[in-house]
Design a protein around this motif. Structure first.
Motif, mmCIF file in Angstrom:
data_model
loop_
_atom_site.group_PDB
_atom_site.id
_atom_site.type_symbol
_atom_site.label_atom_id
_atom_site.label_comp_id
_atom_site.label_asym_id
_atom_site.label_seq_id
_atom_site.Cartn_x
_atom_site.Cartn_y
_atom_site.Cartn_z
ATOM 1 N N PRO A 1 -111.733 73.203 15.024
ATOM 2 C CA PRO A 1 -112.805 72.201 15.063
ATOM 3 C C PRO A 1 -113.589 72.116 13.754
ATOM 4 O O PRO A 1 -114.020 71.030 13.360
ATOM 5 N N SER A 2 -113.769 73.251 13.083
ATOM 6 C CA SER A 2 -114.473 73.227 11.795
ATOM 7 C C SER A 2 -113.685 72.435 10.767
ATOM 8 O O SER A 2 -114.249 71.621 10.020
ATOM 9 N N VAL A 3 -112.374 72.662 10.718
ATOM 10 C CA VAL A 3 -111.528 71.938 9.770
ATOM 11 C C VAL A 3 -111.576 70.439 10.067
ATOM 12 O O VAL A 3 -111.710 69.615 9.158
ATOM 13 N N LYS A 4 -111.480 70.074 11.335
ATOM 14 C CA LYS A 4 -111.519 68.667 11.718
ATOM 15 C C LYS A 4 -112.846 68.019 11.308
ATOM 16 O O LYS A 4 -112.878 66.899 10.782
ATOM 17 N N ALA A 5 -113.959 68.737 11.554
ATOM 18 C CA ALA A 5 -115.271 68.186 11.228
ATOM 19 C C ALA A 5 -115.446 68.019 9.725
ATOM 20 O O ALA A 5 -115.938 66.982 9.254
ATOM 21 N N ILE A 6 -115.039 69.041 8.970
ATOM 22 C CA ILE A 6 -115.238 69.013 7.515
ATOM 23 C C ILE A 6 -114.347 67.958 6.869
ATOM 24 O O ILE A 6 -114.815 67.121 6.095
ATOM 25 N N VAL A 7 -113.057 67.986 7.192
ATOM 26 C CA VAL A 7 -112.131 67.029 6.594
ATOM 27 C C VAL A 7 -112.436 65.621 7.100
ATOM 28 O O VAL A 7 -112.396 64.649 6.336
ATOM 29 N N GLY A 8 -112.772 65.513 8.386
ATOM 30 C CA GLY A 8 -113.102 64.208 8.948
ATOM 31 C C GLY A 8 -114.273 63.556 8.247
ATOM 32 O O GLY A 8 -114.281 62.343 7.990
ATOM 33 N N ASP A 9 -115.284 64.369 7.897
ATOM 34 C CA ASP A 9 -116.441 63.809 7.209
ATOM 35 C C ASP A 9 -116.087 63.363 5.794
ATOM 36 O O ASP A 9 -116.692 62.438 5.261
ATOM 37 N N MET A 10 -115.116 64.023 5.178
ATOM 38 C CA MET A 10 -114.679 63.614 3.846
ATOM 39 C C MET A 10 -113.930 62.285 3.886
ATOM 40 O O MET A 10 -113.996 61.487 2.949
ATOM 41 N N VAL A 11 -113.218 62.046 4.999
ATOM 42 C CA VAL A 11 -112.334 60.882 5.078
ATOM 43 C C VAL A 11 -112.987 59.711 5.816
ATOM 44 O O VAL A 11 -112.895 58.554 5.379
ATOM 45 N N LEU A 12 -113.653 59.998 6.938
ATOM 46 C CA LEU A 12 -114.182 58.927 7.795
ATOM 47 C C LEU A 12 -115.640 59.189 8.182
ATOM 48 O O LEU A 12 -115.976 59.275 9.370
ATOM 49 N N PRO A 13 -116.548 59.320 7.225
ATOM 50 C CA PRO A 13 -117.937 59.642 7.583
ATOM 51 C C PRO A 13 -118.610 58.570 8.432
ATOM 52 O O PRO A 13 -119.365 58.883 9.348
ATOM 53 N N HIS A 14 -118.352 57.298 8.122
ATOM 54 C CA HIS A 14 -118.999 56.220 8.871
ATOM 55 C C HIS A 14 -118.542 56.217 10.323
ATOM 56 O O HIS A 14 -119.360 56.072 11.249
ATOM 57 N N TRP A 15 -117.245 56.415 10.534
ATOM 58 C CA TRP A 15 -116.717 56.463 11.901
ATOM 59 C C TRP A 15 -117.323 57.638 12.662
ATOM 60 O O TRP A 15 -117.690 57.512 13.832
ATOM 61 N N LEU A 16 -117.457 58.808 12.000
ATOM 62 C CA LEU A 16 -118.042 59.976 12.655
ATOM 63 C C LEU A 16 -119.507 59.753 13.009
ATOM 64 O O LEU A 16 -119.981 60.237 14.036
ATOM 65 N N ASP A 17 -120.239 59.041 12.159
ATOM 66 C CA ASP A 17 -121.630 58.709 12.491
ATOM 67 C C ASP A 17 -121.715 58.044 13.856
ATOM 68 O O ASP A 17 -122.539 58.410 14.702
ATOM 69 N N HIS A 18 -120.856 57.069 14.068
ATOM 70 C CA HIS A 18 -120.897 56.314 15.319
ATOM 71 C C HIS A 18 -120.327 57.117 16.481
ATOM 72 O O HIS A 18 -120.847 57.043 17.612
ATOM 73 N N MET A 19 -119.271 57.889 16.226
ATOM 74 C CA MET A 19 -118.691 58.709 17.287
ATOM 75 C C MET A 19 -119.705 59.740 17.792
ATOM 76 O O MET A 19 -119.878 59.923 19.002
#
Length: 350
Positions: free
Chosen positions: A238-256
């Motif tokens: 989960p840490s890897v997903k959160a960190i890499v996800g924020d690098m790639v799709l920060p706007h999408w994560l904001d809404h998710m």
């Protein structure tokens, strides 16, 4: 882990949770462990557990938000247990609340404990380690130091600050040619007592966002970081997903997170509006390392060094590029043969 045997270690936040599990893990290697925290009951329990595990426990009661108290604790640790080999900064507090409902005093307190507590601990350790030009400092961070979530703005801000401070210090140590080693461990959700003693303004009892991991599994990762000192160690998928996800799709994560993280951080049990919390004063009693989520927590967790992940990603990209070039080359040869055959057929017709 053989390099850690018999070391002198100081752990902040050692009375409960990850700090408690880390202190006991070092004790199993025969270490002398200095235990820094506020609560006398928790410190007494931690010392007993450390000694039962084969280590030597030294109670150093102090609030890490008080720089002078941390300095006195470090001085006592060296006076009684000798030179400090490893310093582990774990202490933290948090609040589950929207920003609009928080007070300036609450933001200040979370920052002083969670961020400045690590700064003060690092300064106390450096003061002594520089004299000998050796030692290891472990900063216990969080995946939230890369990807912030709603309802824990003060805590996320403090974890971001720790990462910035650590990266700045690392460059200074490199500039100075220092042999002091510095590493940071980014944690996932952990089953600790913090969810029963953190200040909460939400209607339901707080919970870690699943998947949840046991503190002993996380403590093992901290010991690995202390032994190998990678630049960073990311703990849990989960840490890897959160960190890499924020690098790639920060706007999408904001809404998710806006749609899922409110419910994800609350259980289905109503919380008491007037229950005690540990923000400004320690809770009475010994809470140990575990929270109330044993049935849902995993006893194991994967660890990842981001430098190795980057190398693997680069190797994959290089392999893909080679494959594309090879396909292009083979395709070119096929096209060349095709046109050669066409030309030969045309010549025959003539």
């Amino acid at each position: 882990m053989q390099s850690l045997r018999g070391c002198h270690v100081v752990v902040t936040g050692a009375s409960a949770g990850v700090g408690r599990a880390t202190a006991v893990a070092f004790a199993r290697l025969g270490c002398r462990v200095g235990l820094i925290a506020r609560g006398a009951d928790g410190l007494s329990g931690a010392r007993a557990e450390v000694e039962a595990a084969g280590g030597q426990g030294l109670v150093l009661q102090a609030d890490v938000a008080d720089a002078e108290a941390v300095e006195r604790a470090a001085e006592q640790a060296e006076r009684e247990n000798g030179p400090i080999d490893i310093w582990v900064n774990v202490a933290m507090v948090t609040i589950f609340s929207p920003v609009s409902q928080m007070t300036p005093e609450e933001f200040r307190r979370v920052t002083e404990v969670t961020y400045l507590g690590q700064v003060y601990g690092t300064m106390a350790a450096l003061k002594r380690m520089r004299r000998r030009d050796r030692g290891t400092i472990v900063q216990v961070g969080s995946a939230l130091s890369y990807r912030a979530i709603p309802l824990q703005s003060a805590y996320c801000g403090a974890k971001y600050a720790i990462r910035g401070f650590t990266n700045s210090l690392r460059s200074e140590l490199i500039h100075d040619g220092s042999n002091i080693r510095l590493t940071m461990v980014q944690l996932p959700a952990v089953n600790t007592p913090q969810f029963d003693w953190s200040r909460n303004r939400m209607p339901m009892r707080p919970q870690p966002v699943p998947p949840i991991h046991q503190p002993e599994a996380v403590a093992a990762a901290i010991l690995e970081a202390a032994a190998k000192t990678p630049r960073e160690l990311w703990v849990g998928i989960p840490s890897v997903k959160a960190i890499v996800g924020d690098m790639v799709l920060p706007h999408w994560l904001d809404h998710m997170l806006a749609s899922q993280a409110y419910d994800g951080q609350q259980s289905n049990e109503p919380d008491s509006a007037d229950r005690a919390d540990n923000l400004f004063a320690p809770m009475d009693g010994d809470y140990g390392a575990h929270g109330r989520f044993d049935a849902r927590a995993s006893p194991t967790v994967l660890r990842f060094e981001p430098t190795k992940l980057r190398m693997a990603a680069a190797a994959s990209m290089a392999g893909l590029a080679v494959a594309i070039l090879c396909l292009g080359y083979l395709g070119g040869k096929r096209r060349a043969r095709h046109f050669s055959q066409v030309d030969a057929g045309t010549a025959a017709l003539r």
